[in-house]
Motif scaffolding. Structure first.
Motif: not given
Length: 149
Positions: A24-28, A88-91, A98-99
């Motif tokens: 679900x988390x996209x680094x992109x 979720x926070x980082x990416x 925050x991460x």
């Protein structure tokens, strides 16, 4: 609940939850554009490492549940929540600082789990040691990215 089903459920929860977060988390492009330290591993390393770690985490969770160690169960759930919150926070939120705060707290929770489990459920403590080392490395990586960006 049968022990086999419980073991399966703990491993599925940690491995499946971590896998779902990863999907679900996209680094992109955003992550690619960040300045990163020379010790940043190549992307293909993360999937296999986290697969093994999530299996170990799930097995440790099962063991402390089966032993009825309430404080360790609380720490196990806390680390899982923090673990799933970090990407979720980082990416997704691009909240590098925050991460970093979350991963620092995650390291403390993991180390508390290891310290308490060491005398009460040693195998669970040992199962968490690779996780502790990898998370310390990830925290250093996160801190370096904050510093460089």
């Amino acid at each position: 609940m049968s022990p086999r089903f419980a073991l399966f459920a703990f491993v599925l929860l940690s491995l499946g939850g971590g896998g779902l977060i990863g999907l679900l988390v996209e680094t992109g492009d955003w992550y690619q554009s960040l300045a990163k330290p020379a010790f940043n591993p190549p992307g293909f390393v993360f999937g296999p490492v986290w697969t093994v770690l999530y299996i170990l985490i799930g097995f440790a969770g099962f063991r402390v549940w089966r032993a009825g160690l309430r404080r360790l169960q609380q720490l196990w759930w806390a680390q899982l929540a923090l673990n799933f919150a970090w990407p979720v926070l980082f990416f997704s939120a691009h909240a590098l600082t925050g991460a970093l705060a979350v991963i620092a707290l995650l390291v403390l929770v993991i180390l508390a789990f290891v310290a308490i489990a060491w005398t009460r459920e040693r195998l669970s403590a040992l199962l968490f040691l690779p996780y502790a080392l990898w998370t310390l490395f990830a925290a250093l990586l996160n801190a370096s990215i904050v510093w460089m960006n």
